[in-house]
Design a protein around this motif. Structure first.
Motif, PDB file in Angstrom:
ATOM      1  N   ARG A 106     -19.958  23.810  29.448  1.00 57.18           N
ATOM      2  CA  ARG A 106     -20.472  24.450  30.662  1.00 57.18           C
ATOM      3  C   ARG A 106     -19.658  25.657  31.073  1.00 57.18           C
ATOM      4  NH1 ARG A 106     -20.478  19.854  34.931  1.00 57.18           N
ATOM      5  NH2 ARG A 106     -18.314  19.945  34.265  1.00 57.18           N
ATOM      6  N   GLY A 107     -18.348  25.510  31.104  1.00 56.57           N
ATOM      7  CA  GLY A 107     -17.487  26.607  31.556  1.00 56.57           C
ATOM      8  C   GLY A 107     -17.593  27.821  30.647  1.00 56.57           C
ATOM      9  N   GLY A 108     -17.582  27.566  29.350  1.00 59.06           N
ATOM     10  CA  GLY A 108     -17.711  28.655  28.399  1.00 59.06           C
ATOM     11  C   GLY A 108     -19.067  29.326  28.509  1.00 59.06           C
ATOM     12  N   ALA A 109     -20.114  28.533  28.755  1.00 58.27           N
ATOM     13  CA  ALA A 109     -21.470  29.086  28.890  1.00 58.27           C
ATOM     14  C   ALA A 109     -21.551  29.980  30.122  1.00 58.27           C
ATOM     15  CB  ALA A 109     -22.486  27.949  29.001  1.00 58.27           C
ATOM     16  N   ILE A 110     -20.961  29.519  31.223  1.00 58.25           N
ATOM     17  CA  ILE A 110     -20.987  30.319  32.463  1.00 58.25           C
ATOM     18  C   ILE A 110     -20.265  31.642  32.230  1.00 58.25           C
ATOM     19  CG2 ILE A 110     -20.116  30.438  34.838  1.00 58.25           C
ATOM     20  CD1 ILE A 110     -20.570  27.366  34.984  1.00 58.25           C
ATOM     21  N   LEU A 111     -19.103  31.575  31.609  1.00 54.07           N
ATOM     22  CA  LEU A 111     -18.332  32.797  31.357  1.00 54.07           C
ATOM     23  C   LEU A 111     -19.079  33.715  30.390  1.00 54.07           C
ATOM     24  CD1 LEU A 111     -15.789  34.475  31.728  1.00 54.07           C
ATOM     25  CD2 LEU A 111     -14.687  33.133  29.934  1.00 54.07           C
ATOM     26  N   HIS A 127     -15.644  23.113  39.030  1.00 56.26           N
ATOM     27  CA  HIS A 127     -15.015  21.801  38.893  1.00 56.26           C
ATOM     28  C   HIS A 127     -14.516  21.297  40.235  1.00 56.26           C
ATOM     29  CE1 HIS A 127     -14.062  22.537  34.422  1.00 56.26           C
ATOM     30  NE2 HIS A 127     -15.057  21.694  34.526  1.00 56.26           N
ATOM     31  N   LYS A 128     -14.766  20.030  40.502  1.00 56.52           N
ATOM     32  CA  LYS A 128     -14.138  19.390  41.656  1.00 56.52           C
ATOM     33  C   LYS A 128     -12.656  19.275  41.319  1.00 56.52           C
ATOM     34  CE  LYS A 128     -13.868  14.643  42.828  1.00 56.52           C
ATOM     35  NZ  LYS A 128     -14.467  13.337  42.749  1.00 56.52           N
ATOM     36  N   THR A 129     -11.798  19.507  42.290  1.00 55.20           N
ATOM     37  CA  THR A 129     -10.362  19.404  42.032  1.00 55.20           C
ATOM     38  C   THR A 129      -9.964  17.947  41.887  1.00 55.20           C
ATOM     39  OG1 THR A 129      -9.908  21.400  43.266  1.00 55.20           O
ATOM     40  CG2 THR A 129      -8.070  19.912  42.940  1.00 55.20           C
ATOM     41  N   HIS A 130      -9.302  17.651  40.782  1.00 57.16           N
ATOM     42  CA  HIS A 130      -8.845  16.292  40.545  1.00 57.16           C
ATOM     43  C   HIS A 130      -7.349  16.188  40.825  1.00 57.16           C
ATOM     44  CE1 HIS A 130     -12.521  14.912  38.550  1.00 57.16           C
ATOM     45  NE2 HIS A 130     -12.587  16.098  38.009  1.00 57.16           N
ATOM     46  N   GLU A 131      -6.921  14.973  41.166  1.00 62.47           N
ATOM     47  CA  GLU A 131      -5.480  14.751  41.280  1.00 62.47           C
ATOM     48  C   GLU A 131      -4.876  14.617  39.895  1.00 62.47           C
ATOM     49  OE1 GLU A 131      -6.877  11.804  44.551  1.00 62.47           O
ATOM     50  OE2 GLU A 131      -4.708  11.638  44.342  1.00 62.47           O
ATOM     51  N   VAL A 179       2.577  18.506  30.778  1.00 64.11           N
ATOM     52  CA  VAL A 179       1.906  19.522  31.587  1.00 64.11           C
ATOM     53  C   VAL A 179       0.533  18.953  31.955  1.00 64.11           C
ATOM     54  CG1 VAL A 179       3.129  21.435  30.503  1.00 64.11           C
ATOM     55  CG2 VAL A 179       0.927  20.720  29.588  1.00 64.11           C
ATOM     56  N   TYR A 180      -0.157  19.655  32.851  1.00 60.03           N
ATOM     57  CA  TYR A 180      -1.429  19.120  33.336  1.00 60.03           C
ATOM     58  C   TYR A 180      -2.545  20.115  33.092  1.00 60.03           C
ATOM     59  CZ  TYR A 180       1.408  15.480  35.275  1.00 60.03           C
ATOM     60  OH  TYR A 180       2.283  14.427  35.391  1.00 60.03           O
ATOM     61  N   ARG A 181      -3.706  19.614  32.614  1.00 62.90           N
ATOM     62  CA  ARG A 181      -4.855  20.458  32.326  1.00 62.90           C
ATOM     63  C   ARG A 181      -5.727  20.604  33.566  1.00 62.90           C
ATOM     64  NH1 ARG A 181      -8.322  19.141  28.043  1.00 62.90           N
ATOM     65  NH2 ARG A 181     -10.049  18.965  29.461  1.00 62.90           N
ATOM     66  N   GLU A 182      -6.863  21.312  33.413  1.00 60.85           N
ATOM     67  CA  GLU A 182      -7.638  21.721  34.588  1.00 60.85           C
ATOM     68  C   GLU A 182      -8.237  20.552  35.349  1.00 60.85           C
ATOM     69  OE1 GLU A 182      -8.347  22.321  31.502  1.00 60.85           O
ATOM     70  OE2 GLU A 182     -10.444  21.837  31.059  1.00 60.85           O
ATOM     71  N   ASP A 183      -8.436  19.431  34.685  1.00 59.76           N
ATOM     72  CA  ASP A 183      -8.991  18.290  35.405  1.00 59.76           C
ATOM     73  C   ASP A 183      -7.875  17.354  35.880  1.00 59.76           C
ATOM     74  OD1 ASP A 183     -10.078  16.385  32.451  1.00 59.76           O
ATOM     75  OD2 ASP A 183      -8.135  17.166  33.065  1.00 59.76           O
ATOM     76  N   GLY A 184      -6.644  17.848  35.895  1.00 60.90           N
ATOM     77  CA  GLY A 184      -5.508  17.047  36.343  1.00 60.90           C
ATOM     78  C   GLY A 184      -4.947  16.125  35.285  1.00 60.90           C
TER      79      GLY A 184
END
Lengths: 370, 81
Positions: free
Chosen positions: A46-51, A190-194, B62-67
């Protein structure tokens, strides 16, 4: 549990900032983009497609030579209906997910070749491969390696929106810098994840295991490696300390096979370990009852959960068909045994667990002391 | 550089790091030594581990984009040698 709204370690890119950064990047390099003359932009998921689509639109609106149907067209990987798939082995020790790999190896070549055939004057293709948010760039490198084998491709460039600063090789141009005071970066879609990780029984464990395969003396190793190279990437062979070494590249891990008389020694070399997504827990959680590979998870076979053992689990399970092919190559199976490579931090539970993995994976396995 | 040269450079760098009580990930080694292909460094690491000249010392997280965490293997010269 950390409140995601107060996550100060994650940089959350906005839609506004994304759009204006991409546009500013292209408008600042108009001559370069005109010279590159991209026929196709290929983006992952998805991200690559959007870009890819964003770049395509901006190129077509701002550079005259792109204002034609056959320039800056977009091909997403995988093709077809775009959705978020569930794949526990995603970017672990495979170069791509199974779905992406199938698309690349089965369909992409034909699609690109058909596109090349409709171009006037049969000009070779100039390709741009993009992805939004890179770390190791494993799948981009895998795709570029595949594209380089195609005779109708003239040039391949890579571009990412952002890349984690820990990963600097190969150098891939980015549209923006990684923010210096942040630990990770989240795209607007993307929703921000912990932060999440495996829950380990033991924090540090540097145990390394070597797998010995003793074949019969009349084994045809040349045929074995020829068979293997049909399915797997045997990058290089060389001589070292009197033995022939085969270097197998598969995604983020590398397997090394040393051939010495009737023995094959199988070594794994740890590089980047991406834990299975379904096993990740928010930092601070204590529940570590996850087994991404079911009964074939190494932690289900009697060992503690450590970074070293989880790495071995992913390497064995993601390379399972490769290992089984070697062992079942000849009617006379090899005798399998193991040793610790380094005696310092030996996790005594690891070798028995690996032995169990082999016994589950390969019926009638012959092992030492049988 | 051919594989023998890469191996020597990696070995030299990791042994000098041992004396400074440091260790390296593979991406860091690629950048420090100017080696463009990480698989060349991985291969060198594999050979040197088998001879016992270098060792895995742990992992950098290290941490990737989804944490999600990514653990990068760290290596150093073997202090038992």
């Amino acid at each position: 549990m950390q409140n995601p709204e107060k996550n100060t370690e994650c940089y959350e890119e906005s839609w506004d900032s994304f759009g204006s950064n991409v546009k500013k990047h292209i408008l600042g390099k108009l001559e370069e983009f005109e010279k590159n003359d991209f026929d196709l932009i290929i983006g992952f998921t998805r991200g690559g497609a959007i870009l890819a689509l964003t770049i395509s639109c901006i190129l077509k609106d701002n550079i005259k030579t792109y204002d034609t149907p056959l320039k800056a067209s977009v091909r997403t990987i995988p093709k077809g209906i775009v959705c978020k798939r569930y794949d526990p082995c995603f970017i672990m020790n495979q170069p791509t997910s199974d779905h992406e790999k199938k698309d690349i190896t089965k369909y992409l070549k034909d699609d690109l070749e058909n596109f090349y055939k409709i171009k006037p004057n049969k000009e070779l293709l100039n390709l741009l491969v993009v992805d939004d948010n890179l770390s190791g760039a494993t799948r981009m490198k895998y795709l570029v390696r595949f594209l380089k084998t195609l005779l109708f491709v003239k040039s391949i460039k890579m571009l990412a929106y952002v890349r984690h600063p820990e990963f600097i090789d190969p150098p891939i141009p980015t549209i923006r810098e990684f923010p210096s005071n942040k630990t990770y970066f989240s795209m607007p879609w993307h929703k921000t994840h912990e932060k999440r990780d495996l829950v380990f029984d033991v924090d540090e464990d540097t145990t390394k295991v070597r797998i010995h395969l003793k074949f019969s003396k009349d084994i045809d190793f040349d045929k074995l490696f020829q068979d293997l190279s049909d399915d797997y990437y045997i990058k290089k062979t060389y001589l070292f300390k009197g033995a022939k070494i085969y270097r197998i590249e598969n995604g983020a891990s590398e397997l090394r096979i040393e051939k010495r008389n009737e023995f094959l020694y199988l070594d794994y070399i740890l590089h980047m370990f991406y834990p299975p997504k379904e096993c990740l827990k928010v930092l601070g959680e204590s529940n570590n009852n996850c087994k991404a590979f079911g009964d074939k998870s190494i932690c289900a076979l009697g060992t503690k959960k450590t970074k070293a053992t989880c790495s071995v689990c992913s390497i064995l399970n993601c390379n399972s068909s490769f290992i089984i092919k070697i062992i079942n190559f000849d009617n006379n199976q090899p005798i399998v045994s193991f040793n610790n490579v380094d005696s310092r931090n030996t996790n005594e539970t690891l070798i028995p667990a690996i032995k169990n993995w082999f016994e589950i994976s390969i019926p009638n396995l012959k092992s030492e002391n049988d | 550089m051919d594989i023998n040269e890469v191996r020597e450079e990696v070995k030299k760098e990791l042994i000098s790091q041992r004396s400074r009580n440091e260790d390296s990930t593979i991406p860091f080694l690629c950048q420090k030594l100017g080696i463009g292909n990480e698989f060349d460094v991985i291969t060198a690491i594999g050979d040197l581990e088998i001879t016992g000249e270098i060792v895995l010392t742990g992992f950098k997280t290290v941490y990737r984009e989804d944490g999600g965490a990514i653990h990068l293997a760290k290596y150093s010269g073997n202090t038992n040698q």
